[in-house]
Design an enzyme around this catalytic site. Structure first.
Site, mmCIF file in Angstrom:
data_model
loop_
_atom_site.group_PDB
_atom_site.id
_atom_site.type_symbol
_atom_site.label_atom_id
_atom_site.label_comp_id
_atom_site.label_asym_id
_atom_site.label_seq_id
_atom_site.Cartn_x
_atom_site.Cartn_y
_atom_site.Cartn_z
ATOM 1 N N CYS A 1 -25.237 -3.956 -12.760
ATOM 2 C CA CYS A 1 -25.331 -3.498 -11.370
ATOM 3 C C CYS A 1 -24.710 -2.111 -11.200
ATOM 4 O O CYS A 1 -23.689 -1.795 -11.791
ATOM 5 C CB CYS A 1 -24.602 -4.497 -10.456
ATOM 6 S SG CYS A 1 -24.565 -4.012 -8.723
ATOM 7 N N ASP B 1 0.793 -1.228 0.000
ATOM 8 C CA ASP B 1 0.000 0.000 0.000
ATOM 9 C C ASP B 1 0.830 1.286 0.000
ATOM 10 O O ASP B 1 0.414 2.287 -0.550
ATOM 11 C CB ASP B 1 -0.951 -0.014 1.219
ATOM 12 C CG ASP B 1 -2.156 0.875 0.996
ATOM 13 O OD1 ASP B 1 -2.393 1.248 -0.157
ATOM 14 O OD2 ASP B 1 -2.847 1.203 1.975
ATOM 15 N N CYS C 1 -23.418 5.295 -2.617
ATOM 16 C CA CYS C 1 -22.363 6.149 -2.049
ATOM 17 C C CYS C 1 -22.998 7.392 -1.417
ATOM 18 O O CYS C 1 -23.666 8.167 -2.094
ATOM 19 C CB CYS C 1 -21.367 6.550 -3.149
ATOM 20 S SG CYS C 1 -20.139 7.730 -2.545
ATOM 21 N N CYS D 1 -23.232 0.260 -5.953
ATOM 22 C CA CYS D 1 -22.239 1.053 -5.210
ATOM 23 C C CYS D 1 -22.360 2.544 -5.550
ATOM 24 O O CYS D 1 -22.250 3.403 -4.665
ATOM 25 C CB CYS D 1 -20.826 0.542 -5.491
ATOM 26 S SG CYS D 1 -20.434 0.387 -7.237
ATOM 27 N N CYS E 1 -15.069 4.175 5.528
ATOM 28 C CA CYS E 1 -16.423 4.002 4.997
ATOM 29 C C CYS E 1 -16.430 2.709 4.182
ATOM 30 O O CYS E 1 -15.524 2.474 3.388
ATOM 31 C CB CYS E 1 -16.796 5.186 4.103
ATOM 32 S SG CYS E 1 -18.338 4.967 3.186
HETATM 33 S S1 SF4 Z 1 -18.649 -3.106 -7.656
HETATM 34 FE FE1 SF4 Z 1 -20.540 -1.924 -7.645
HETATM 35 S S2 SF4 Z 1 -21.441 -2.270 -9.672
HETATM 36 FE FE2 SF4 Z 1 -19.872 -3.863 -9.362
HETATM 37 S S3 SF4 Z 1 -21.019 -5.603 -8.536
HETATM 38 FE FE3 SF4 Z 1 -20.219 -4.436 -6.785
HETATM 39 S S4 SF4 Z 1 -21.897 -3.021 -6.236
HETATM 40 FE FE4 SF4 Z 1 -22.330 -3.801 -8.297
HETATM 41 S S1 SF4 Z 2 -15.823 4.606 0.592
HETATM 42 FE FE1 SF4 Z 2 -17.868 5.513 1.023
HETATM 43 S S2 SF4 Z 2 -17.717 7.650 0.387
HETATM 44 FE FE2 SF4 Z 2 -15.950 6.565 -0.528
HETATM 45 S S3 SF4 Z 2 -16.675 5.947 -2.561
HETATM 46 FE FE3 SF4 Z 2 -17.158 4.227 -1.187
HETATM 47 S S4 SF4 Z 2 -19.262 4.630 -0.470
HETATM 48 FE FE4 SF4 Z 2 -18.483 6.523 -1.367
#
Ligand code: SF4
Ligand code: SF4
Length: 315
Positions: free
Chosen positions: A197, A138, A204, A200, A247
């Site tokens: 999908c 990292d 967010c 995410c 997060c």
């Molecule tokens: S990364 Fe995002 S778009 Fe891809 S499978 Fe996971 S939740 Fe769905």
């Molecule tokens: S870590 Fe949280 S704020 Fe950052 S991109 Fe993912 S869901 Fe969004």
């Protein structure tokens, strides 16, 4: 006695390396050629657009990311490894949350993983005592997800994270650069498996994901609550919904991760953390990820998220 320049008695064997890595707890291993990573141009555009926010080291070390030989002269192979972390969410006894990767009971992952990987360096040296090898966890300027993708360890989801099929994204990534040439695991990088999908992006809470892999660190709550030195603003604190360190929202909603959210009540009460002095903090959090961030950052985050979260709980 074997001379240093005599042929090694143990020729390089990827299967032996993979077996050893799995014995050490690594989940997946892949080998890729030491060449420019697949997402270099996209990364440089991201930096040029300033989406790395206050992570200035990313811009100042950008050139080192162009080729692994910038990190290890004569590098021939990049070995990518994924190591799992707990899918249980750390919570305080009064249920303020931290990201899973923090694993507060354990030392910070940077040193821990480096130690885990040392026997793998011994194995490489047993194949070629003259080889040069370097572990990166990292902290080194290398496009680790890009190399992990190239090596077939997983694919990069629309949330910009490396997803290991059959396991998910709750993984640390580590690379070993070596001057030993090893056959690549794949001839071409795998495709992504997100399909239609968009969970995410939709979930967010801060708008940091504006589209597939379109990530703005300045809006990301993980950046804001960990690396960013500025206090957490009111909007970000509200969006954090009681999560005061990191997060995981874009991972929690991902169908490749476990659906059920399980909590690990391993953190003291929020008020107890706020009452800690430096000595108590060091005693309680040792060399964990919390210690790496520092007491002032942790306290500042807690003080920022507590009012809106407490109001939300009162309904
Ligand atoms: S990364 Fe995002 S778009 Fe891809 S499978 Fe996971 S939740 Fe769905
Ligand atoms: S870590 Fe949280 S704020 Fe950052 S991109 Fe993912 S869901 Fe969004």
């Amino acid at each position: 006695m074997m001379r240093e320049d005599s042929p090694s008695r143990n020729p390089p064997d990827r299967a032996v390396f993979e077996r050893k890595a799995k014995e050490l707890g690594f989940l997946r291993v892949g080998f890729s050629p030491a060449e420019a990573p697949p997402h270099l141009d996209a990364f440089l555009e991201w930096i040029a657009a300033g989406r790395h926010a206050g992570m200035h080291w990313m811009a100042s070390h950008a050139d080192l990311r162009r080729h692994p030989a910038a990190l290890l002269e004569g590098c021939r192979t990049v070995i990518s490894l994924a190591y799992p972390y707990s899918p249980r969410k750390p919570v305080t006894t009064d249920r303020f949350e931290a990201a899973r990767f923090t694993e507060p009971r354990l030392p910070d992952y940077h040193d821990r993983l480096r130690k885990h990987a040392r026997p793998l360096l011994d194995l490489l040296r047993s194949w070629d005592p003259r080889s040069r090898n370097r572990i990166c966890v990292d902290s080194a300027p290398i496009l680790e997800r890009s190399f992990a993708l190239r090596a077939g360890v997983g694919f990069i989801g629309k949330n910009n994270l490396l997803i290991v099929p059959g396991y998910g994204s709750y993984v640390f990534l580590l690379e070993i650069l070596t001057t030993i040439p090893l056959k690549p695991t794949l001839s071409t990088p795998p495709k992504d498996h997100c399909g239609p999908c968009n969970r995410c992006i939709e979930a967010c809470p801060s708008g940091a994901l504006s589209g597939p892999r379109l990530f703005d660190a300045s809006l990301c709550l993980s950046y804001r609550t960990i690396e960013c030195r500025d206090p957490l603003g009111a909007d970000a604190a509200e969006a954090a919904s009681g999560c005061f360190f990191g997060c995981d929202v874009c991972q929690e909603v991902c169908p490749f991760n476990p659906i059920a959210v399980t909590e690990d009540p391993c953190l003291p009460d929020a008020a107890d953390i706020l009452a800690m002095d430096a000595e108590a903090f060091a005693t309680r959090f040792g060399t964990s990820a919390f210690a790496r961030a520092g007491l002032e950052k942790i306290k500042g985050n807690l003080l920022a998220v507590m009012p809106s979260e407490s109001a939300r709980r009162r309904g």
